[in-house]
Design a protein around this motif. Structure first.
Motif, PDB file in Angstrom:
ATOM      1  N   ALA A  29       0.991  -0.920   0.314  1.00 22.50           N
ATOM      2  CA  ALA A  29       0.080  -0.279  -0.026  1.00 22.50           C
ATOM      3  C   ALA A  29       1.302   1.279   0.161  1.00 22.50           C
ATOM      4  N   CYS A  30       0.369   2.345  -0.644  1.00 25.05           N
ATOM      5  CA  CYS A  30       1.360   4.022  -0.748  1.00 25.05           C
ATOM      6  C   CYS A  30       1.257   4.218   1.433  1.00 25.05           C
ATOM      7  N   LEU A  31       2.729   4.563   0.979  1.00 31.92           N
ATOM      8  CA  LEU A  31       2.684   4.664   2.478  1.00 31.92           C
ATOM      9  C   LEU A  31       2.398   5.818   2.845  1.00 31.92           C
ATOM     10  N   LEU A  32       1.669   6.622   2.200  1.00 31.37           N
ATOM     11  CA  LEU A  32       1.513   8.377   2.248  1.00 31.37           C
ATOM     12  C   LEU A  32       0.314   7.771   3.127  1.00 31.37           C
ATOM     13  N   CYS A  33      -1.197   7.335   1.761  1.00 32.40           N
ATOM     14  CA  CYS A  33      -2.570   7.477   2.275  1.00 32.40           C
ATOM     15  C   CYS A  33      -3.105   6.266   2.264  1.00 32.40           C
ATOM     16  N   GLY A  34      -2.408   4.997   2.475  1.00 31.29           N
ATOM     17  CA  GLY A  34      -2.393   3.626   2.180  1.00 31.29           C
ATOM     18  C   GLY A  34      -3.341   3.013   1.418  1.00 31.29           C
ATOM     19  N   PHE A  87       4.764   5.492  -3.038  1.00 26.19           N
ATOM     20  CA  PHE A  87       3.772   6.176  -2.806  1.00 26.19           C
ATOM     21  C   PHE A  87       2.974   5.894  -4.054  1.00 26.19           C
ATOM     22  N   CYS A  88       1.230   5.844  -4.604  1.00 28.85           N
ATOM     23  CA  CYS A  88       0.674   6.084  -5.458  1.00 28.85           C
ATOM     24  C   CYS A  88       0.930   7.477  -6.441  1.00 28.85           C
ATOM     25  N   HIS A  89      -0.072   7.043  -7.545  1.00 27.80           N
ATOM     26  CA  HIS A  89      -0.132   8.063  -8.599  1.00 27.80           C
ATOM     27  C   HIS A  89      -0.766   8.902  -8.024  1.00 27.80           C
ATOM     28  N   ALA A  90      -1.497   9.114  -7.124  1.00 33.08           N
ATOM     29  CA  ALA A  90      -2.420  10.311  -6.532  1.00 33.08           C
ATOM     30  C   ALA A  90      -1.954  10.987  -5.447  1.00 33.08           C
ATOM     31  N   CYS A  91      -0.966  10.704  -4.828  1.00 34.93           N
ATOM     32  CA  CYS A  91      -0.086  11.362  -3.831  1.00 34.93           C
ATOM     33  C   CYS A  91       1.950  11.655  -4.714  1.00 34.93           C
ATOM     34  N   LEU A  92       1.753  11.043  -5.864  1.00 35.80           N
ATOM     35  CA  LEU A  92       3.487  11.507  -6.729  1.00 35.80           C
ATOM     36  C   LEU A  92       2.780  12.823  -6.432  1.00 35.80           C
TER      37      LEU A  92
END
Ligand code: ZN
Ligand code: ZN
Length: 241
Positions: free
Chosen positions: A20-25, A37-42
């Motif tokens: 899972a994305c380390l920032l938003c899960g 990180f996921c695409h949205a967070c990047l």
């Protein structure tokens, strides 16, 4: 045989515990590194605006070209340039905040990788002899359990294939937290806060910190390094305020 077994084991772990994305899960698409990180967070990590101070990377939101900022003109810093993963806003601000205050040292790995990519794509001819993280005072290190600047420096040292130097630059005394202090107070708070532990110093150093707001911490570190005989210091930070 063993490598194949490890690969299959990793695939099974991914199936049971998808990365899972380390920032938003948010679950990450298969094939992506578990520590990322996921695409949205990047995409919510704002890059440094094209117009910024050539020396300290302070963003100029309303300008179209790079020049020196007022502070660098008035008080030229001891570093030659600053590399930044982005502006201290959006996901960058969230990530640095979690890394620093929410006991999330694992965020340092993907953040350090992003910063390493920024440094290598800058295409500078600067070849540091070593990488030095901004040190924490031992008291704060005990409280936090890790130095976030050192954790960010690890992947950078690995990606750039430059040795990490963690003992040369030390905090001399405990300083008040910089947050909430005026620019003048920040400067006097940090005066002579750092020392070098050796008279033999490398020629070129890349100094790493997590975030740069007024830049007084980084300035004082670089002043100490150059006063001790280092010829060229460049700085790399995650977020530039
Ligand atoms: Zn995310
Ligand atoms: Zn500047």
């Amino acid at each position: 045989m063993w490598a194949r077994f490890c690969q299959e084991l990793a695939a099974c772990v991914d199936l049971l515990l998808p990365p899972a994305c380390l920032l938003c899960g948010q679950l990450l698409p298969t094939g992506l590194d578990a520590q990322s990180f996921c695409h949205a967070c990047l995409t919510a990590m704002p890059p440094l605006s094209p117009a910024h101070c050539r020396r300290c990377a302070q963003p100029f939101p309303n300008a179209t070209s790079n020049h020196l900022c007022g502070t660098c003109l008035k008080r030229p810093p001891s570093f030659s340039t600053v590399h930044a993963a982005g502006i201290y806003q959006g996901s960058i601000k969230d990530a640095v905040h979690q890394l620093k205050y929410r006991n999330q040292p694992t965020l340092a790995e993907p953040l350090g990788q992003i910063l390493a990519k920024v440094i290598t794509t800058a295409g500078s001819s600067f070849a540091p002899d070593c990488i030095v993280p901004v040190p924490l005072h031992p008291h704060r290190l005990r409280q936090r359990g890790y130095n976030q600047a050192l954790e960010v420096a690890r992947p950078i040292a690995r990606e750039l294939r430059v040795p990490l130097e963690t003992t040369l630059l030390q905090r001399n005394r405990k300083t008040q937290q910089q947050q909430g202090l005026s620019a003048t107070e920040r400067r006097s708070n940090l005066r002579n806060a750092f020392v070098l532990t050796s008279k033999t110093v490398p020629r070129k150093i890349l100094l790493i910190d997590d975030v740069m707001t007024t830049g007084e911490t980084v300035r004082e570190c670089c002043r100490t390094l150059v006063a001790g005989g280092v010829e060229d210091v460049q700085v790399a930070i995650i977020g530039r305020a």
